[in-house]
Design a protein around this motif. Structure first.
Motif, PDB file in Angstrom:
ATOM      1  N   THR A  52     -25.605  39.969 -30.435  1.00  0.00           N
ATOM      2  CA  THR A  52     -25.419  41.220 -29.979  1.00  0.00           C
ATOM      3  C   THR A  52     -25.942  41.738 -28.822  1.00  0.00           C
ATOM      4  N   ALA A  53     -27.292  40.978 -28.418  1.00  0.00           N
ATOM      5  CA  ALA A  53     -28.141  41.123 -27.389  1.00  0.00           C
ATOM      6  C   ALA A  53     -27.230  40.771 -26.123  1.00  0.00           C
ATOM      7  N   PHE A  54     -26.566  39.529 -26.191  1.00  0.00           N
ATOM      8  CA  PHE A  54     -25.699  39.179 -25.136  1.00  0.00           C
ATOM      9  C   PHE A  54     -24.393  39.782 -24.958  1.00  0.00           C
ATOM     10  N   GLU A  55     -23.960  40.003 -26.022  1.00  0.00           N
ATOM     11  CA  GLU A  55     -22.545  40.939 -25.981  1.00  0.00           C
ATOM     12  C   GLU A  55     -22.735  42.158 -25.510  1.00  0.00           C
ATOM     13  N   SER A  56     -23.852  42.778 -25.614  1.00  0.00           N
ATOM     14  CA  SER A  56     -24.225  44.159 -25.143  1.00  0.00           C
ATOM     15  C   SER A  56     -24.140  44.283 -23.790  1.00  0.00           C
ATOM     16  N   PHE A  57     -24.292  43.290 -22.686  1.00  0.00           N
ATOM     17  CA  PHE A  57     -24.058  43.416 -21.287  1.00  0.00           C
ATOM     18  C   PHE A  57     -22.771  42.671 -21.039  1.00  0.00           C
ATOM     19  N   GLY A  58     -22.044  42.108 -21.851  1.00  0.00           N
ATOM     20  CA  GLY A  58     -20.499  41.555 -21.300  1.00  0.00           C
ATOM     21  C   GLY A  58     -20.443  40.049 -21.417  1.00  0.00           C
ATOM     22  N   VAL A  59     -21.699  39.369 -21.975  1.00  0.00           N
ATOM     23  CA  VAL A  59     -21.531  37.911 -21.920  1.00  0.00           C
ATOM     24  C   VAL A  59     -20.712  37.405 -22.852  1.00  0.00           C
ATOM     25  N   THR A  60     -20.023  36.281 -22.676  1.00  0.00           N
ATOM     26  CA  THR A  60     -19.230  35.694 -23.633  1.00  0.00           C
ATOM     27  C   THR A  60     -19.904  34.932 -24.656  1.00  0.00           C
ATOM     28  N   VAL A  61     -19.818  35.144 -25.912  1.00  0.00           N
ATOM     29  CA  VAL A  61     -20.582  34.214 -26.926  1.00  0.00           C
ATOM     30  C   VAL A  61     -19.519  33.292 -27.550  1.00  0.00           C
ATOM     31  N   LEU A  62     -19.682  32.010 -27.466  1.00  0.00           N
ATOM     32  CA  LEU A  62     -18.948  31.117 -27.829  1.00  0.00           C
ATOM     33  C   LEU A  62     -19.586  30.394 -29.179  1.00  0.00           C
ATOM     34  N   SER A  63     -18.429  29.714 -29.985  1.00  0.00           N
ATOM     35  CA  SER A  63     -18.932  29.244 -31.073  1.00  0.00           C
ATOM     36  C   SER A  63     -19.752  28.030 -31.221  1.00  0.00           C
ATOM     37  N   SER A  64     -19.881  27.341 -30.130  1.00  0.00           N
ATOM     38  CA  SER A  64     -20.669  26.022 -29.949  1.00  0.00           C
ATOM     39  C   SER A  64     -21.418  25.687 -28.768  1.00  0.00           C
ATOM     40  N   ASN A  65     -22.437  24.869 -28.908  1.00  0.00           N
ATOM     41  CA  ASN A  65     -23.083  24.504 -27.382  1.00  0.00           C
ATOM     42  C   ASN A  65     -21.833  23.654 -26.615  1.00  0.00           C
ATOM     43  N   GLU A  66     -21.085  22.876 -27.311  1.00  0.00           N
ATOM     44  CA  GLU A  66     -20.043  21.982 -26.833  1.00  0.00           C
ATOM     45  C   GLU A  66     -19.189  22.835 -26.079  1.00  0.00           C
ATOM     46  N   ASP A  67     -18.772  24.092 -26.475  1.00  0.00           N
ATOM     47  CA  ASP A  67     -17.872  24.971 -26.028  1.00  0.00           C
ATOM     48  C   ASP A  67     -18.549  25.555 -24.430  1.00  0.00           C
ATOM     49  N   VAL A  68     -19.778  25.716 -24.637  1.00  0.00           N
ATOM     50  CA  VAL A  68     -20.289  26.229 -23.485  1.00  0.00           C
ATOM     51  C   VAL A  68     -20.647  25.492 -22.400  1.00  0.00           C
ATOM     52  N   VAL A  69     -20.876  24.023 -22.926  1.00  0.00           N
ATOM     53  CA  VAL A  69     -20.949  23.168 -21.441  1.00  0.00           C
ATOM     54  C   VAL A  69     -19.381  22.863 -20.999  1.00  0.00           C
ATOM     55  N   ARG A  70     -18.328  22.700 -21.834  1.00  0.00           N
ATOM     56  CA  ARG A  70     -17.035  22.462 -21.337  1.00  0.00           C
ATOM     57  C   ARG A  70     -16.724  23.646 -20.340  1.00  0.00           C
ATOM     58  N   GLU A  71     -17.075  24.867 -20.675  1.00  0.00           N
ATOM     59  CA  GLU A  71     -16.610  25.885 -20.111  1.00  0.00           C
ATOM     60  C   GLU A  71     -17.443  26.367 -18.903  1.00  0.00           C
ATOM     61  N   SER A  72     -18.583  25.785 -18.457  1.00  0.00           N
ATOM     62  CA  SER A  72     -19.711  26.014 -17.458  1.00  0.00           C
ATOM     63  C   SER A  72     -19.851  24.736 -16.453  1.00  0.00           C
TER      64      SER A  72
END
Length: 274
Positions: A52-72
């Motif tokens: 909720t904290a991150f989504e409150s200012f528009g950050v995309t919250v993904l389902s896994s750390n692996e997804d975060v690495v792939r998209e960054s």
């Protein structure tokens, strides 16, 4: 092997670990215009409050750390120090040379981070808790394969939450003892000043407000005037006046020596832990 340049104006930023420091960096980047929230990702896992904290200012919250690495393009490791090795080791298969890795984990050295990740394109940053209000004091050190352009990207990112300096990693234990632990020393000083005001007859609320604003104002005088703090102290101590009387009491109590010892002790403990 040629290092792929990270596009400074369009890169995506990912956080492994969705705690308060990651939130402070993300909010600072968005609030200062360094990055739009659409280019920031994290994974909050099972904690709905962090999502909720991150989504409150528009950050995309993904389902896994692996997804975060792939998209960054830039990946910030902001997990607890004792978890870093396990987290990084699990991500190693998808950490490619075109990604810049950044660690804000206290006490974890670059050589270990690079070994665990299988990548030398690392930057280690030591921020402190005033990042939450945009007044962090951060220090960074570049890993073996991190470029000057990489450093500029991270300097701009962490500049959005305060001030940042570059230094050799050998100084990081001392940095921890000073700026990492230093806020706690200042909180004690503010509390003590406020207690002194109460002892002298001030109402508690007024005393605490005066104490905190006095510390803020004094720090601003040092940073904005460029004068040595000793000179600023001399400027306010009139012969036979109230301030020199108070300074004399601090000297009798070993105030300066005690603060110096606190920094040295904390730095020593940092070396032991790392």
């Amino acid at each position: 092997m040629e290092i792929t340049t990270i596009p400074a104006e369009t890169y995506t930023l990912g956080f492994i670990g969705a705690g308060k420091m990651a939130e402070s960096i993300a909010r600072g980047a968005v609030g200062s215009g360094v990055l739009p929230p659409s280019r920031i990702r994290t994974a909050a896992h099972s904690n709905p409050a962090r999502r909720t904290a991150f989504e409150s200012f528009g950050v995309t919250v993904l389902s896994s750390n692996e997804d975060v690495v792939r998209e960054s393009n830039v990946v910030v490791l902001s997990v607890k120090p004792q978890l870093v090795k396990d987290v990084v080791s699990k991500l190693t298969p998808i950490i490619t040379k075109d990604k810049l890795l950044v660690s804000v984990a206290a006490g974890i050295k670059l050589k270990d981070l690079q070994e665990w990740a299988g990548s030398n394109r690392f930057i280690r940053v030591m921020p402190n808790t005033p990042a939450a209000v945009g007044e962090a004091a951060s220090v960074m050190s570049l890993g073996a394969a991190a470029t000057e352009e990489d450093g500029n990207i991270i300097a701009k990112l962490f500049g959005s939450i305060g001030k940042i300096w570059k230094a050799e990693e050998k100084y990081f234990d001392a940095v921890t003892g000073l700026s990492g632990s230093g806020p706690a020393y200042i909180y004690l000083a503010i509390e003590a000043l406020a207690d002194g005001g109460v002892a002298a007859g001030l109402p508690r609320d007024l005393s605490l407000s005066l104490a905190s604003q006095t510390v803020l104002g004094a720090a601003s005088m040092v940073t904005q005037t460029g004068k040595h703090p000793g000179q600023l102290k001399d400027d306010v101590t009139s012969p036979g006046g109230t301030t020199i009387t108070g300074v004399h009491e601090l000297e009798i109590g070993g105030f300066r020596g005690t603060l110096m010892n606190a920094v040295v002790a904390a730095a020593k403990r940092s070396r032991e832990l790392s």
